[in-house]
Enzyme design. Sequence first.
Site, short mmCIF file in Angstrom:
data_model
loop_
_atom_site.label_atom_id
_atom_site.label_comp_id
_atom_site.label_asym_id
_atom_site.label_seq_id
_atom_site.Cartn_x
_atom_site.Cartn_y
_atom_site.Cartn_z
N ASP A 1 -10.69 5.08 -2.12
CA ASP A 1 -9.36 5.92 -2.70
C ASP A 1 -10.16 6.43 -3.82
O ASP A 1 -11.33 6.47 -3.94
CB ASP A 1 -8.34 4.94 -3.20
N TYR B 1 -7.26 5.72 4.17
CA TYR B 1 -7.33 4.56 3.14
C TYR B 1 -6.66 3.40 3.58
O TYR B 1 -7.07 2.36 3.34
CB TYR B 1 -7.01 5.37 1.77
N GLU C 1 0.82 -1.15 -0.13
CA GLU C 1 0.12 0.07 0.12
C GLU C 1 0.99 1.20 -0.02
O GLU C 1 0.64 2.09 -0.53
CB GLU C 1 -1.23 -0.02 1.34
#
Length: 279
Positions: free
Chosen positions: A136, A118, A38
């Site tokens: 997102d 997020y 991520e």
Amino acid sequence: MTVNISFFKKELKKWYKENHRSFTWRSTTDPWKILLIETLSQQTQLERANDFYKRFIDRYPTPQKMANDSKKEVLKLWSGLGYNNRAIRLHETSKILAKTSFKELYPNFSVLPGVGSYTNSALLSFAYGKKVIAVDTNIKRIFQRFFKVQEKDIDNFIKKNQNLLLRGFDSRDFNQALMDLGSTVCKSKQPKCFSCPLEENCNKFITENNKNQQKFEGSFRQKRGLVLKILLSREKVTKQMIEEELKLNNEVAGEVLDSLVRDGLIEFSRNKFIVINDN
Ligand code: SF4
């Protein structure tokens, strides 16, 4: 709305099954691996981030391994990816995680440097299977377009419909499916609506298609098409026949026929119009 949500989920699930992108970390539940990918994929294409992920996970399979290494070494490995602050924050995070486990931080990982709302949701969904939407820009864009939600209302929309959207849908698959759809089909510029599984009920697509159809109805382009159709289906046609059949006045019929002659599609011969046949 409920009908649209059911359609959305059904089509998305089907599409994802056949079109998902395969990455090794997509099936892991290891929060460190998820945090790594991520962080690497922020502002970076997933395929490129994946190359870096392989290097990072090879060298730092645990946060402890990264914490024991210097910032300089982490930056060296990060080199070429850009936005170096992310590397610095990741290194700081590894130092915290070397002392405090994910388990102890659960469910609030936002205390870690660089972990925003997020990434926190992504960790909850991908590592812990929690029923949350990792919101997102891709996901927001698809919701806005499909459900016709204004940008200012999108957070409320998600909050209100999250349970319904995720009911009967693995949240990991749901989030990853929207991620893939947003990057390959419903892109921010020039979405590929004709290959989108949601096209049939997408508000943006329907509205724009109607507008185009309205623009086409009665247009010069449409008249040219209709005249050509008549000429292709008959041997010889007079201007008067065109006027009567399409209810066009003399001037408009003349303009349409002239434009087809100019384009070399038809010709005027022996008081009749005929389609030019190159053979
Ligand atoms: S139909 Fe087009 S705008 Fe609608 S969700 Fe699909 S790609 Fe996006």
